[in-house]
Motif scaffolding. Structure first.
Motif, PDB file in Angstrom:
ATOM      1  N   GLN A   2       0.838  -1.195   0.000  1.00 14.96           N
ATOM      2  CA  GLN A   2       0.000   0.000   0.000  1.00 14.96           C
ATOM      3  C   GLN A   2       0.881   1.255   0.000  1.00 14.96           C
ATOM      4  O   GLN A   2       1.982   1.253   0.551  1.00 14.96           O
ATOM      5  CB  GLN A   2      -0.910   0.014   1.232  1.00 14.96           C
ATOM      6  N   VAL A   3       0.373   2.314  -0.590  1.00 15.02           N
ATOM      7  CA  VAL A   3       1.120   3.564  -0.651  1.00 15.02           C
ATOM      8  C   VAL A   3       1.307   4.151   0.755  1.00 15.02           C
ATOM      9  O   VAL A   3       2.227   4.927   0.992  1.00 15.02           O
ATOM     10  CB  VAL A   3       0.448   4.569  -1.623  1.00 15.02           C
ATOM     11  N   GLU A   4       0.487   3.732   1.720  1.00 16.52           N
ATOM     12  CA  GLU A   4       0.627   4.223   3.090  1.00 16.52           C
ATOM     13  C   GLU A   4       1.992   3.855   3.680  1.00 16.52           C
ATOM     14  O   GLU A   4       2.525   4.577   4.521  1.00 16.52           O
ATOM     15  CB  GLU A   4      -0.502   3.700   3.988  1.00 16.52           C
ATOM     16  N   ALA A   5       2.558   2.723   3.259  1.00 17.60           N
ATOM     17  CA  ALA A   5       3.897   2.340   3.731  1.00 17.60           C
ATOM     18  C   ALA A   5       4.934   3.356   3.252  1.00 17.60           C
ATOM     19  O   ALA A   5       5.884   3.675   3.978  1.00 17.60           O
ATOM     20  CB  ALA A   5       4.260   0.939   3.240  1.00 17.60           C
ATOM     21  N   ILE A   6       4.741   3.872   2.068  1.00 17.59           N
ATOM     22  CA  ILE A   6       5.638   4.900   1.532  1.00 17.59           C
ATOM     23  C   ILE A   6       5.431   6.207   2.297  1.00 17.59           C
ATOM     24  O   ILE A   6       6.390   6.903   2.626  1.00 17.59           O
ATOM     25  CB  ILE A   6       5.419   5.101   0.017  1.00 17.59           C
TER      26      ILE A   6
END
Length: 139
Positions: A2-6
């Motif tokens: 998920q982009v949330e990890a970035i």
């Protein structure tokens, strides 16, 4: 992934509030990550997410740290190519793929020999001037 990890990675390494980040945010132009900060971010990203960055070409994405007199005459690599944004979504794609996903257009970047020579000449002139001033002061 998920982009949330970035987002969490950017928040941790750059101190950027994750609520200010969007998937398409340009890390350089929108979030202000440039120069040495971007170099450090790229290295930390490659390590954290096990991404092969061999094909990464920094000058498409951000500038260098500092300023030089030689750059007034000889353009920096960044000035010789069109900007390609790096966004959290690009970082996510790289983390998933395990390699840098951007394919760069055919390009040539001139070497920095002229800029280096100009900077060296200016430094030598400045040191010579300081030396003469010191000799005059000591006399």
């Amino acid at each position: 992934m998920q982009v949330e990890a970035i987002y969490a990675f950017l928040e941790q390494t750059q101190g950027i509030n994750r609520w200010k980040i969007k998937p398409e945010s340009d890390l350089c132009n929108d979030l202000g990550i440039d120069g040495d900060d971007f170099f450090e971010l790229e290295q930390a990203f490659a390590e954290r997410f096990a991404v092969n960055m061999d094909s990464y070409r920094w000058y498409f994405h951000h500038g260098e740290e500092g300023w030089s007199i030689g750059a007034l005459i000889s353009p920096s690599p960044r000035q010789q190519v069109k900007h390609i944004p790096v966004s959290p979504e690009v970082l996510r794609q790289a983390a998933v793929a395990g390699y840098w996903p951007i394919r760069y257009p055919a390009h040539e970047v001139s070497d920095r020999t002229l800029e280096s020579r100009i900077n060296t000449a200016c430094l030598l002139l400045m040191l010579g001037f300081v030396g003469l001033c010191m000799l005059h002061w000591l006399a």
